[in-house]
Scaffold this active site. Structure first.
Site, PDB file in Angstrom:
ATOM      1  N   GLU A  13     -13.089  -2.564  11.367  1.00  0.00           N
ATOM      2  CA  GLU A  13     -12.964  -1.753  10.150  1.00  0.00           C
ATOM      3  C   GLU A  13     -14.042  -2.076   9.119  1.00  0.00           C
ATOM      4  O   GLU A  13     -14.733  -1.180   8.629  1.00  0.00           O
ATOM      5  CB  GLU A  13     -11.572  -1.967   9.549  1.00  0.00           C
ATOM      6  CG  GLU A  13     -11.375  -1.230   8.243  1.00  0.00           C
ATOM      7  CD  GLU A  13      -9.992  -1.443   7.657  1.00  0.00           C
ATOM      8  OE1 GLU A  13      -9.160  -2.085   8.311  1.00  0.00           O
ATOM      9  OE2 GLU A  13      -9.751  -0.943   6.548  1.00  0.00           O
ATOM     10  N   GLU A  32       0.825  -1.214   0.000  1.00  0.00           N
ATOM     11  CA  GLU A  32       0.000   0.000   0.000  1.00  0.00           C
ATOM     12  C   GLU A  32       0.860   1.265   0.000  1.00  0.00           C
ATOM     13  O   GLU A  32       0.624   2.205   0.757  1.00  0.00           O
ATOM     14  CB  GLU A  32      -0.973  -0.012   1.188  1.00  0.00           C
ATOM     15  CG  GLU A  32      -1.922  -1.206   1.137  1.00  0.00           C
ATOM     16  CD  GLU A  32      -3.013  -1.199   2.193  1.00  0.00           C
ATOM     17  OE1 GLU A  32      -2.762  -0.669   3.293  1.00  0.00           O
ATOM     18  OE2 GLU A  32      -4.101  -1.723   1.910  1.00  0.00           O
ATOM     19  N   ASP A  35      -8.626  -8.849   3.292  1.00  0.00           N
ATOM     20  CA  ASP A  35      -8.379  -7.778   4.259  1.00  0.00           C
ATOM     21  C   ASP A  35      -9.531  -7.669   5.246  1.00  0.00           C
ATOM     22  O   ASP A  35     -10.348  -6.741   5.148  1.00  0.00           O
ATOM     23  CB  ASP A  35      -8.209  -6.451   3.492  1.00  0.00           C
ATOM     24  CG  ASP A  35      -7.737  -5.329   4.388  1.00  0.00           C
ATOM     25  OD1 ASP A  35      -7.370  -5.611   5.538  1.00  0.00           O
ATOM     26  OD2 ASP A  35      -7.736  -4.174   3.933  1.00  0.00           O
TER      27      ASP A  35
HETATM   28  C1  GCV Z   1      -2.789   0.282   8.480  1.00  0.00           C
HETATM   29  C2  GCV Z   1      -6.181  -2.104   5.262  1.00  0.00           C
HETATM   30  C3  GCV Z   1      -6.619  -0.908   6.033  1.00  0.00           C
HETATM   31  C4  GCV Z   1      -5.480   0.053   6.250  1.00  0.00           C
HETATM   32  C5  GCV Z   1      -4.349  -0.683   6.958  1.00  0.00           C
HETATM   33  C6  GCV Z   1      -3.965  -1.881   6.113  1.00  0.00           C
HETATM   34  C7  GCV Z   1      -2.926  -2.736   6.806  1.00  0.00           C
HETATM   35  O1  GCV Z   1      -5.869  -1.753   3.958  1.00  0.00           O
HETATM   36  O2  GCV Z   1      -7.675  -0.286   5.371  1.00  0.00           O
HETATM   37  O3  GCV Z   1      -5.936   1.111   7.028  1.00  0.00           O
HETATM   38  O4  GCV Z   1      -3.262   0.154   7.164  1.00  0.00           O
HETATM   39  O5  GCV Z   1      -5.077  -2.695   5.891  1.00  0.00           O
HETATM   40  O6  GCV Z   1      -3.317  -3.686   7.452  1.00  0.00           O
HETATM   41  O7  GCV Z   1      -1.761  -2.444   6.689  1.00  0.00           O
END
Ligand code: GCV
Length: 845
Positions: free
Chosen positions: A418, A311, A390
């Site tokens: 989340e 990411e 995720d």
């Molecule tokens: C901390 C997902 C979440 C992100 C998170 C990522 C991860 O994409 O939306 O907020 O980042 O996972 O676990 O690294």
């Protein structure tokens, strides 16, 4: 969860405090499951012969915490204040000490030989003819854990006579991660601001950090990484390390060790080097020196967590190096100090070409890490999310668990909700986690069953470390996670990390009793709600393995079916006019299923054998495909959404039956949350059903989807100042449109006439509560004001969409044919007092 005016809350709280018996007095939730509320008299009788003295054999900070906790708990629950003393073989006592201290005392008793680090033994025994309770362990942390276990037994009303409880933790790694940013915000945190950081520094007052460590210790958690894995490199600057040492000190007397997440480019971004190449000796020297600097300030520092090449985070790929090169280099800096490096397995390409049907994000973790098995150092732990995508509402277990034999693993579970309702929706995750932990990955033909829990604990391939990591994200709000009922998830994670063989029922029963007391109606009601809540949430968000059908490129909260399609993020469900689901088979799809061991792959490769709950995760089928249940896919999509929304409505009724049986503050807060959830579940239901109805063109055989009895759309009302606007995504509003008040207007109105028969009705107003203002609404019936409310919730959007859509219910209004119903909205800031419809139902009360 709309807030009340502070003054009103104060008066209500004061009145409630004066009127209620002690056990029902307002509780903020800050004590969570460690309330130590007074037991009732019959339960107290069970403990009338407990010792009145406490004798700690050691004097470390941890031993003092253990002693004070026991005093606090016994005083709270039994009203008895234990006296501290030193050991003389005279009189009853609770005796607290490590095995070495017990031997040195000396106490002439047989000591358990099979305790691991952090394990404990609680024994009731007779010493010099006095009944005593001995809590002992290999280390003082274990003694503290034993004290918490004893207090739990008392809170649950379990007898202590002839007690001989010996427990070892299932795995050495029982960590939580926080995703706190140094500015005090928390990524995916729903319980307020950070308890650790504010404005770029560690907070000066760390009281809540100590309180948090106490909660964690009560579950046997032994370390916490306190900052976001999207790490700010400043965490490692010389100015920051003394601040970290303060956090470590606040943790230390609860046996929780500090860890931090690090940024892989730190040697360059804060270290003055021109590279962060893991194979450059200057880079490894930098990490070595940095690690030494940390251990000089924090001798019990636990280690680092690293998110690299994911990411947008920088990683070893910048220098064409492997994940093993990266992790081993940092792990070697930690090794002499006993520290661990957690390398996150969440590595994937978020620029995948969605047009290529062979591309599949689910493959990424395996593709990246399986070839490296055997190349990681012994203090590297690969931290793997439970599923391949995720933290969706349902995913299969990641195939990577079953594919590594020489690499330490930890399963990463997400406590913060989340994709599961963001602490506004009740969603108890323990049943979901249990499914993954108990999943037999068939990792070894020699070892018999190989459940994921045993693999990650290192038990199958005899690895040096491994275990459980929970992404917790508590915040500074009084109830930690933003919702009292969500605390069952933090509790549940900790209990499973200690003992994954506990059932979801056992865990929720413990949590409910410790949090709300032992009243049988209270416990049965709350436990039933919690245990059904994951299925409920899944039902109205994403059934059949579709995953959470939310705004995946935005806030991950409200419904938005197409958000996951036609972009590179790879959370595709491939729904179109003909069918739905990702073909992940080896035969015709992405080949992902081939990453599982053959016995598992065989199951999922077969369309006929794949469990309904995961069908669309693995297969693309026509809407008319018939499930094991006998229903078609499309009918199941409709049915599950209606079932889910009904169950959410039912939670409100169930909760109301607890009025007067629990304290007013938590009763009201949770009621408000459940009422909100019931409305939001309906938004989800309508959005998803409408979307699939339009796209598939197949009607709901029960005639519900697309038909809304009693509903009058804003578009059908006589409007003054309001105009009708299209909503994006269209499915987030009934008929795709909302009435939006002109930006400059002081007040807009909309009216229509009731054309049903005379009677008593509930009126549901569906409005959009954006978080950039607090619009005011008034509802008039026959010219008289029936209700007024503020749209002042803090939902995660400034937009008129499925995340802001909120239901306001006005109860028991008498209506006669022809009555005029008028809604007035006054915008505030960016909140345009938008609304969707009014729905009229016969009164429920
Ligand atoms: C901390 C997902 C979440 C992100 C998170 C990522 C991860 O994409 O939306 O907020 O980042 O996972 O676990 O690294």
């Amino acid at each position: 969860m709309r807030s009340m005016a502070p003054g009103a809350l104060l008066v209500i709280s004061l009145l409630a405090f004066l009127a209620a018996p002690a056990s029902l007095r307002a509780q903020s939730g800050i004590d969570a499951w460690l309330r130590y509320a007074p037991l009732d008299d019959s339960a107290k009788l069970l403990y009338k012969n407990l010792p009145r003295r406490i004798i700690p054999l050691g004097s470390t900070a941890l031993m003092r915490s253990a002693q004070q906790e026991l005093i606090r708990g016994i005083r709270g629950m039994l009203g008895v204040t234990l006296q501290s003393g030193s050991y003389v073989p005279r009189g009853d006592a609770f005796i607290l000490g490590t095995l070495a201290e017990v031997r040195a005392a000396p106490l002439a008793i047989a000591l358990p030989a099979d305790l691991d680090d952090d394990g404990y033994s609680i024994q009731s025994l007779t010493l010099a003819s006095h009944p005593c309770i001995l809590i002992t362990a290999r280390n003082d942390r274990g003694v503290l854990f034993g004290v918490f276990a004893l207090l739990r037994r008392i809170a649950l009303g379990q007898p202590l006579a002839e007690l001989n409880d010996r427990q070892n933790p299932y795995a050495p790694v029982r960590w939580v991660n926080q995703w706190d940013n140094l500015d005090g915000s928390i990524e995916r945190g729903y319980g307020g601001r950070s308890i650790f950081f504010d404005s770029g520094s560690v907070r000066s007052d760390l009281t809540r950090v100590g309180d948090y460590a106490r909660l964690l210790a009560s579950l046997g958690i032994n370390a916490c990484a306190i900052n976001n894995v999207n790490a700010d490199p400043r965490i490692l600057t010389p100015e920051f390390i003394p601040q970290l040492a303060r956090v470590a000190a606040a943790f230390r007397h609860w046996g929780v060790r500090l860890a931090v997440a690090v940024d892989f480019s730190s040697p360059k971004s804060i270290g003055g080097l021109d590279t962060f190449d893991p194979l450059d000796p200057r880079v490894s020297a930098w990490w070595r020196n940095k690690t030494q600097e940390i251990y000089a300030a924090i001798p019990d520092f636990a280690g680092f967590v690293l998110k690299a090449d994911s990411e947008g985070r920088l990683g070893p790929s910048a220098y064409a190096r492997t994940h093993a090169d990266a992790s081993n280099m940092i792990a070697r800096a930690l090794k002499p100090h006993g520290g661990l490096l957690f390398y996150r397995g969440f590595v994937y390409d978020h620029h995948l070409d969605w047009r290529n049907l062979k591309n599949d994000r689910a493959r990424a973790a395996y593709d990246n890490f399986q070839p490296l098995d055997g190349q990681f150092d012994s203090n590297v732990i690969l931290q793997i999310k439970n599923g391949p995508i995720d933290f969706q509402v349902r995913e299969p277990a990641s195939p990577l668990f079953g594919a590594l034999q020489k690499t330490n693993e930890a399963i990463e579970l997400q406590i913060t909700q989340e994709y599961t309702g963001q602490a506004r929706h009740l969603c108890f995750l323990v049943p979901m986690w249990k499914e993954v932990l108990d999943f037999d990955a068939h990792a070894s033909s020699a070892a018999g069953p190989t459940p994921v829990k045993a693999i990650v604990a290192g038990k199958i391939f005899h690895l040096p470390s491994g275990g459980f990591v929970g992404v917790s994200n508590v915040g500074a709000d009084a109830n930690w996670l933003g919702n009292q009922l969500s605390m069952a998830n933090l509790y549940g994670f900790g209990r499973l990390a200690w003992n994954p063989d506990l059932s979801a029922n056992e865990i929720v029963d413990e949590w409910t009793r410790m949090t709300f007391g032992n009243n049988p109606h209270v416990t049965t009601t709350i436990e039933a709600m919690q245990l059904s809540s994951w299925r409920t949430y899944e039902n109205y968000t994403g059934p059949l393995g579709l995953q959470t059908l939310t705004d995946i490129t935005g806030n991950h909260y409200g419904p938005s079916v197409e958000a996951s399609e036609q972009n590179g993020w790879g959370q595709w469900h491939r729904a179109d006019a003909d069918g739905v689901g990702m073909d992940r088979t080896v035969a015709t799809g992405t080949g992902y299923i081939g990453q599982y061991q053959p016995a598992v792959a065989k199951l999922y490769e077969s369309l006929a054998d794949t469990p309904d709950d995961l069908l669309l995760f693995f297969h693309h089928v026509p809407y008319t495909y018939v499930l094991h249940s006998g229903k078609t896919v499309i009918q199941q999509i409709y049915d599950s959404h209606y079932q889910g929304a009904e169950a959410a409505d039912e939670y409100v009724r169930q909760w109301k039956s607890l009025e007067g049986l629990i304290d007013d503050q938590r009763y009201s807060e949770i009621l408000m949350q459940l009422e909100y959830q019931a409305g939001a579940a309906q938004v989800w239901r309508d959005a998803i059903c409408n979307w699939f109805l339009r796209v598939s063109g197949i009607a709901d055989e029960k005639g519900r989807a697309g038909h809304f009895p009693g509903r009058t759309e804003a578009e059908a009302m006589a409007l003054d100042g309001y105009s009708i606007e299209d909503v994006t995504p269209w499915e987030a509003a009934s008929a795709g449109k909302a009435a939006v008040c002109a930006r400059q207007a002081v007040t807009c109105s909309a009216e229509f006439r009731f054309n049903g028969s005379a009677g008593s009705y509930d009126l549901d107003v569906e409005y959009f509560d954006t978080n950039n203002g607090a619009a005011k609404f008034k509802l008039f019936v026959g010219g008289r004001l029936a209700d007024t409310w503020l749209a002042d919730d803090h939902l995660p959007t400034t937009k008129i969409d499925g995340s802001s859509s909120t239901r306001h219910r006005i109860h028991t209004i008498p209506l006669s044919p022809g009555d005029e119903i008028r809604i007035e909205g006054s915008p505030d800031g960016g909140d345009r007092a938008a609304f969707d419809y009014i729905e009229i139902h016969p009164a429920s009360n």
